[in-house]
Every structure is written in C-alpha cells, then in structure tokens.
Design a protein around this motif. Sequence first.
Motif, PDB file in Angstrom:
ATOM      1  N   VAL A  38       0.825  -1.212   0.000  1.00 36.52           N
ATOM      2  CA  VAL A  38       0.000   0.000   0.000  1.00 36.52           C
ATOM      3  C   VAL A  38       0.858   1.261   0.000  1.00 36.52           C
ATOM      4  CG1 VAL A  38      -1.584   1.361   1.428  1.00 36.52           C
ATOM      5  CG2 VAL A  38      -2.042  -1.052   1.010  1.00 36.52           C
ATOM      6  N   VAL A  39       1.983   1.252   0.712  1.00 38.24           N
ATOM      7  CA  VAL A  39       2.837   2.447   0.772  1.00 38.24           C
ATOM      8  C   VAL A  39       3.821   2.521  -0.388  1.00 38.24           C
ATOM      9  CG1 VAL A  39       2.650   2.515   3.283  1.00 38.24           C
ATOM     10  CG2 VAL A  39       4.590   1.331   2.226  1.00 38.24           C
ATOM     11  N   SER A  40       3.826   1.518  -1.247  1.00 38.73           N
ATOM     12  CA  SER A  40       4.757   1.496  -2.379  1.00 38.73           C
ATOM     13  C   SER A  40       4.184   2.283  -3.554  1.00 38.73           C
ATOM     14  CB  SER A  40       5.018   0.058  -2.808  1.00 38.73           C
ATOM     15  OG  SER A  40       3.914  -0.451  -3.545  1.00 38.73           O
ATOM     16  N   PHE A  45      -1.961   4.437  -4.885  1.00 38.08           N
ATOM     17  CA  PHE A  45      -2.461   5.373  -3.884  1.00 38.08           C
ATOM     18  C   PHE A  45      -1.594   6.619  -3.748  1.00 38.08           C
ATOM     19  CE2 PHE A  45      -4.399   1.498  -1.595  1.00 38.08           C
ATOM     20  CZ  PHE A  45      -5.574   1.641  -2.320  1.00 38.08           C
ATOM     21  N   HIS A  46      -0.424   6.614  -4.384  1.00 39.63           N
ATOM     22  CA  HIS A  46       0.520   7.715  -4.210  1.00 39.63           C
ATOM     23  C   HIS A  46       0.944   8.242  -5.580  1.00 39.63           C
ATOM     24  CE1 HIS A  46       0.719   6.358  -0.055  1.00 39.63           C
ATOM     25  NE2 HIS A  46       0.937   5.146  -0.517  1.00 39.63           N
ATOM     26  N   VAL A  48       2.704  10.072  -8.518  1.00 46.85           N
ATOM     27  CA  VAL A  48       4.077  10.543  -8.669  1.00 46.85           C
ATOM     28  C   VAL A  48       4.095  11.702  -9.657  1.00 46.85           C
ATOM     29  CG1 VAL A  48       6.417   9.925  -9.418  1.00 46.85           C
ATOM     30  CG2 VAL A  48       4.989   8.251  -8.190  1.00 46.85           C
ATOM     31  N   PRO A  49       4.580  12.877  -9.257  1.00 45.27           N
ATOM     32  CA  PRO A  49       4.644  14.018 -10.180  1.00 45.27           C
ATOM     33  C   PRO A  49       5.504  13.679 -11.394  1.00 45.27           C
ATOM     34  CG  PRO A  49       5.031  14.730  -7.915  1.00 45.27           C
ATOM     35  CD  PRO A  49       5.074  13.240  -7.910  1.00 45.27           C
ATOM     36  N   GLY A  50       5.035  14.077 -12.568  1.00 39.38           N
ATOM     37  CA  GLY A  50       5.812  13.846 -13.768  1.00 39.38           C
ATOM     38  C   GLY A  50       5.192  12.886 -14.744  1.00 39.38           C
ATOM     39  N   GLY A  51       4.024  12.369 -14.418  1.00 41.21           N
ATOM     40  CA  GLY A  51       3.319  11.524 -15.374  1.00 41.21           C
ATOM     41  C   GLY A  51       3.751  10.069 -15.345  1.00 41.21           C
ATOM     42  N   ALA A  52       3.385   9.360 -16.416  1.00 31.53           N
ATOM     43  CA  ALA A  52       3.594   7.918 -16.488  1.00 31.53           C
ATOM     44  C   ALA A  52       5.069   7.544 -16.452  1.00 31.53           C
ATOM     45  CB  ALA A  52       2.936   7.351 -17.749  1.00 31.53           C
ATOM     46  N   ASP A  53       5.913   8.316 -17.135  1.00 24.64           N
ATOM     47  CA  ASP A  53       7.343   7.984 -17.161  1.00 24.64           C
ATOM     48  C   ASP A  53       7.949   8.085 -15.766  1.00 24.64           C
ATOM     49  OD1 ASP A  53       7.229   7.541 -19.857  1.00 24.64           O
ATOM     50  OD2 ASP A  53       7.941   9.547 -20.407  1.00 24.64           O
ATOM     51  N   ALA A  54       7.561   9.110 -15.023  1.00 22.65           N
ATOM     52  CA  ALA A  54       8.078   9.270 -13.658  1.00 22.65           C
ATOM     53  C   ALA A  54       7.590   8.135 -12.766  1.00 22.65           C
ATOM     54  CB  ALA A  54       7.649  10.624 -13.095  1.00 22.65           C
ATOM     55  N   LEU A  55       6.343   7.704 -12.956  1.00 26.04           N
ATOM     56  CA  LEU A  55       5.810   6.596 -12.157  1.00 26.04           C
ATOM     57  C   LEU A  55       6.562   5.307 -12.454  1.00 26.04           C
ATOM     58  CD1 LEU A  55       3.738   5.386 -10.244  1.00 26.04           C
ATOM     59  CD2 LEU A  55       2.195   5.111 -12.216  1.00 26.04           C
TER      60      LEU A  55
END
Length: 249
Positions: A38-40, A45-46, A48-55
Amino acid sequence: MIDRRAETGGRTGRLLRTVTGGPLVTHALIAACALVFVVSPLSGFHPVPGGADALLAAQAGYFERWGVIPSELWDGSAHALLTPFTALFVHGSWLHLLGNVLFLYVFGAMTEERMGRVGFTFFYVISGYLALVAYAAAHATSDQTLVGASGAISAVLGAFLYLFPRARVTSLFPFLFFLPLRFPAWIVLVFWFVLQWLAVQGAGSGGPGVAYLAHVVGFALGFLYAWGRYRRTDRVKAPAAATEGESQP
C-alpha cells in the motif's frame, strides 16, 4: 478453504486457538505484505509528479532497492545480501499480492499452530530467503528483479503437505468452469507442485520471468524440513468433513 475442525480436534482445537490467540504470525505476515504494498509506488495510492514515465521510474527504483537482482547478489555487499529478505514483502501488483496472501491465509494458520510461532517465523523467513537465493544462483547473470513471498509460501505448502496429508480443501479449477470441488490437500498440493515443475522446464531457455524455480525450491525445502523435524512424531491423519469457502490451486 480447509476444514480446521477435523484437523485440530474439534472443540479442543478451537479452545487451544482461543487461548493462544490464533495464528498471529500468519496474520502479521499478511498485514506486513499488504502494508508494504500500500505504501509502495505500485499500489496507485501515491501519485508521482511527472506523469507515467516518472511513475515507471519510481517503480523500477523501488524494485531495484528492495528486490533481488541475481547479477548483483554475489558482489558481497550487505545491501545485496539483505534483499532476499526484503523481497519477501514486496509484490509487483495487487493480483500478485492477493494470490500470495490467499495461499498464506489458507495454509499458513495450521502450519503455524503445528510449528509454533517462533519456529514458524524462522521457517518462513529462512525458507523464503533460500528459495530466492536458489533462483538467483540459477540465473546468476540476470539483471531482472525478483520480488514476492512465493518462495516462502511455497515452503509453507510443502510443510503442510507433510503435516496434514489428509486435510481437505475446496478448490476452484478454471478448466472445470470454476466448479468448486473438495479434494484431499495432498492431491491439490501435488498437482500444484507438478505445474510449477513443468513451468520450470518450459521456462528453461526463456530466462527468468515468474520465479517458478523459487516455488519448486521453496516447496521442496518446506516438505523436507517438515519430514526431518516431525517424522518421529505423529502427523495429523484425521479425515476432514465438509469445507467452507474456496481456494484457488
């Protein structure tokens, strides 16, 4: 699911579980795996700024930090040697997590009660660690990251097969239109093991993907440990009555 009443002596077994508090280690392991996921950055749930590539970059970095990378395991660093332990609590998706904790929930409780909490804890961690190391040794040049509790849970299945060979489980088989059928646990677990073994043979030239070899090694370790530890004591052989719920082999 498993009929626990026939395997633990009915009313006496229920009283024992009430006094001891039940399979706390099994529940704690399930909770730990769920919390870590869940915290990963894989849970969704979290953001990540920057879109799909950043995620994707965050997910890859997460795997590299906490997962086993076979080609790096043998460099002797403390971090690399710790990853077969941390990887036991990391999962790649909700489906990966739910499949693993389902098997742990179904087969872990009775195995823990038989081994005791401390013994079960060491058994789970050591077997899971060795299963991941065995997989890494077989793919020593691979840079693919290995995560998941499958090796440890496979060890639980192997131990359960030896300790409770005549327990009954209700299983859903997709090729039988998901018809719920009750079988002795040994049939379900041997069938599962054969599938893993065949998958290992089929994946032999394709490089690492699903860690079937870790499943096979973990299962063998669990069965052999239970055989060595409990072969001079009576195994539970009482036949089980009707089961409740379903589990997928």
